[in-house]
Enzyme design. Structure first.
Site, mmCIF file in Angstrom:
data_model
loop_
_atom_site.group_PDB
_atom_site.id
_atom_site.type_symbol
_atom_site.label_atom_id
_atom_site.label_comp_id
_atom_site.label_asym_id
_atom_site.label_seq_id
_atom_site.Cartn_x
_atom_site.Cartn_y
_atom_site.Cartn_z
ATOM 1 N N GLU A 165 0.830 -1.220 0.000
ATOM 2 C CA GLU A 165 0.000 0.000 0.000
ATOM 3 C C GLU A 165 0.860 1.264 0.000
ATOM 4 O O GLU A 165 0.715 2.135 0.865
ATOM 5 C CB GLU A 165 -0.964 -0.019 1.191
ATOM 6 C CG GLU A 165 -1.954 -1.181 1.102
ATOM 7 C CD GLU A 165 -2.936 -1.252 2.250
ATOM 8 O OE1 GLU A 165 -2.646 -0.672 3.312
ATOM 9 O OE2 GLU A 165 -3.986 -1.891 2.097
ATOM 10 N N GLU A 369 -5.002 -8.695 -1.498
ATOM 11 C CA GLU A 369 -5.478 -8.510 -0.125
ATOM 12 C C GLU A 369 -6.943 -8.119 -0.172
ATOM 13 O O GLU A 369 -7.291 -7.105 -0.779
ATOM 14 C CB GLU A 369 -4.655 -7.394 0.524
ATOM 15 C CG GLU A 369 -4.700 -7.423 2.027
ATOM 16 C CD GLU A 369 -3.846 -6.327 2.661
ATOM 17 O OE1 GLU A 369 -2.683 -6.140 2.261
ATOM 18 O OE2 GLU A 369 -4.377 -5.659 3.555
HETATM 19 C C1 BG6 Z 1 -4.285 -3.139 5.113
HETATM 20 C C2 BG6 Z 1 -2.958 -3.623 5.613
HETATM 21 O O1 BG6 Z 1 -4.215 -1.776 5.004
HETATM 22 O O2 BG6 Z 1 -5.383 -3.324 5.946
HETATM 23 C C3 BG6 Z 1 -3.041 -4.809 6.562
HETATM 24 O O3 BG6 Z 1 -2.131 -3.960 4.518
HETATM 25 C C4 BG6 Z 1 -4.187 -4.640 7.539
HETATM 26 O O4 BG6 Z 1 -1.795 -5.005 7.146
HETATM 27 C C5 BG6 Z 1 -5.464 -4.519 6.718
HETATM 28 O O5 BG6 Z 1 -4.290 -5.690 8.470
HETATM 29 C C6 BG6 Z 1 -6.748 -4.453 7.512
HETATM 30 O O6 BG6 Z 1 -6.728 -3.384 8.422
HETATM 31 P P1 BG6 Z 1 -7.000 -3.644 9.960
HETATM 32 O O7 BG6 Z 1 -6.847 -2.325 10.597
HETATM 33 O O8 BG6 Z 1 -8.374 -4.173 10.060
HETATM 34 O O9 BG6 Z 1 -5.968 -4.638 10.373
#
Ligand code: BG6
Length: 476
Positions: A165, A369
């Site tokens: 990101e 992701e």
């Molecule tokens: C993404 C990141 O921005 O969001 C992850 O790459 C992160 O590392 C994911 O876990 C979800 O966000 P959160 O705050 O729910 O963990």
């Protein structure tokens, strides 16, 4: 070229491994970051010393991924495990050996490793001493780190992601994403521009090294995409939306693909009298890297809506600064439901993101992701009926399959977030993402035993059917 669709899942190792000072590892910014204040959060239960103990369970975790039929697994090689301080000459052999074992084990199970560089893991020392990627010297330390990894894993790791990101390196978020904070007295827009320049250079540095060491590997840029829809068909909302999409989602991938400063970003600087520039040699590196880039990877969680500011008496620049600022941007969509954390669920947003990215860059697109966090617990029989997670994935994977099979987007693969539970980006366990439950609670670490959730069996079936059977009918 016909190739296997890369079904699997992804994780961020600083959020999962624990063992934060084991085998020579140094602290990362994620380890030392204070836990953001939120109702119910007790910081003492949010440390990363054990997390979900993936460091000691990685073989068992990979066995479970193989059981689900994964074709690919994305993980991050934690920078401070390889270079504990970050500015030392020699890598930590134990750190390299750890990831080498992991990679060998994945390959032995027929799972393609997809390795991310920089995922909330800037060595804390680099952050404290140099202010992370704010300082260009840190880019040269990163270059050394990338070279060490590339040389060690040449021929074994085919897919690399240069920076998780990389477009989220802005505002106060840059502490965790880039180990940097805005210097006292500096204007926040100038800081934003400075960081965009440096991050474009970080990405280009990695591409150039990876391709020099192993010309056969495939390298991707990875923005976090939050596609914006206009709130209404009012032309001012449409213009606001166009602006938000470019500023939020495109700056870094435009640099990475087109090899030059994006025209609208140049105009952003001009309209705000920001004079900071990259030099010719740096621009050459960016240009050269753009010719070698193979794919666009991205994370996707949700979409937002864009609305023009009510006060049309403001100058155009002032209006823009209200549409795109340095906190969360965009507004909620009245047509969508949200999870417990207020993240709206929008599978068509994922389809839309795939179409937009392919349309803009004409390169293969890779979802690396995508998932939903849920506060959940196993029952007395060790079962977890996570039908809410299945429903979320049904919507999102439908978006992927429609983009791939109907719209004709060249989609390389789909990696869910995540195979097993770990700490959220706020360093707490209650927001669980896995297909595999890890038995620890907020307060009690227990033994971190692994349990298959219902979604484990459902996702196995999805992979077996190449995404065509999404029905929630698995016996559990
Ligand atoms: C993404 C990141 O921005 O969001 C992850 O790459 C992160 O590392 C994911 O876990 C979800 O966000 P959160 O705050 O729910 O963990």
């Amino acid at each position: 070229m016909d190739r296997q669709f890369l079904w699997g899942a992804a994780t961020s190792n600083v959020q999962a491994e624990g063992a934060y000072l084991e085998d020579g590892k140094g602290l990362t910014v994620f380890d030392t970051m204070p836990v953001p204040e939120q109702p119910g959060i007790i910081s003492q239960y949010c440390d990363t010393s054990i997390a979900t103990d993936h460091y000691h369970h990685y073989k068992e975790d990979i066995d479970l991924m193989a059981e689900m039929g994964f074709k690919a697994y994305r993980f991050s090689a934690v920078w401070a495990r390889i270079h504990p301080l970050g500015d030392e000459e020699e890598p930590n052999e134990k750190g390299l050996a750890y990831y080498e074992d992991m990679i060998n084990y994945l390959l032995s199970k027929g799972i393609e490793p997809v390795v991310s560089l920089v995922h909330f893991d800037m060595p804390d020392h680099l952050s404290k001493k140099y202010n992370g990627f704010y300082d260009k010297r840190v880019i040269s330390f990163y270059a050394r780190h990338v070279r060490d990894l590339a040389e060690r894993f040449k021929g074994k790791v085919k897919y690399w992601i240069t920076y998780n990101e990389l477009n989220h390196v802005k505002g106060s978020h840059s502490d965790i994403t880039a180990g940097a904070v805005k210097p006292k007295g500096m204007d926040e827009k100038e800081y934003f521009v400075h960081m965009q320049h440096n991050i474009a250079l970080v990405h280009a540095t990695a591409v150039n090294i990876l391709k020099e060491v192993d010309p056969d590997c495939q390298v991707g840029v990875m923005p976090g995409i939050w596609p914006a829809y206009p709130m209404t068909c009012d032309p001012d909302d449409v213009i606001a939306c166009e602006y938000l999409n470019k500023m939020e989602n495109c700056i870094q991938s435009d640099y990475a693909v087109f090899g030059e400063e994006p025209w609208y970003f140049r105009q952003y600087k001009k309209n705000r009298n920001i004079t900071c520039e990259l030099n010719e040699e740096e621009l050459d590196q960016i240009r050269s890297a753009s010719k070698k880039l193979d794919f666009i990877a991205f994370s996707y969680y949700s979409s937002v809506c864009a609305k023009a500011p009510e006060d049309r008496g403001l100058s155009l620049t002032e209006q823009e600064d209200l549409v795109y600022g340095f906190g969360p941007n965009g507004t909620k969509n009245p047509h969508l439901k949200a999870n417990e954390w207020g993240w709206q669920i929008d599978g068509q947003g994922l389809r839309y993101a795939l179409i937009r990215l392919y349309d803009r860059y004409h390169k293969p697109v890779f979802v690396v992701e995508n998932g939903i966090g849920i506060d959940e617990t196993i029952d007395e029989n060790g079962k977890l009926y996570d039908d809410g997670r299945i429903a979320y994935y049904q919507q999102n994977i439908t978006g992927v399959i429609q983009a791939r099979d109907h719209d004709g987007v060249n989609v390389m693969g789909y990696l869910a977030w995540s195979p097993f539970d770990f700490l959220s980006a706020h360093k707490e366990i209650r927001k669980r993402y896995g297909f595999i439950y890890v038995d620890r609670t907020f307060e009690d670490i227990r033994e971190c035993k692994r349990y298959r959730k219902k979604s484990f069996y459902w996702y196995k079936k999805v992979i077996e059917s190449d995404g065509l059977d999404l029905i929630n009918d698995v016996t559990y």
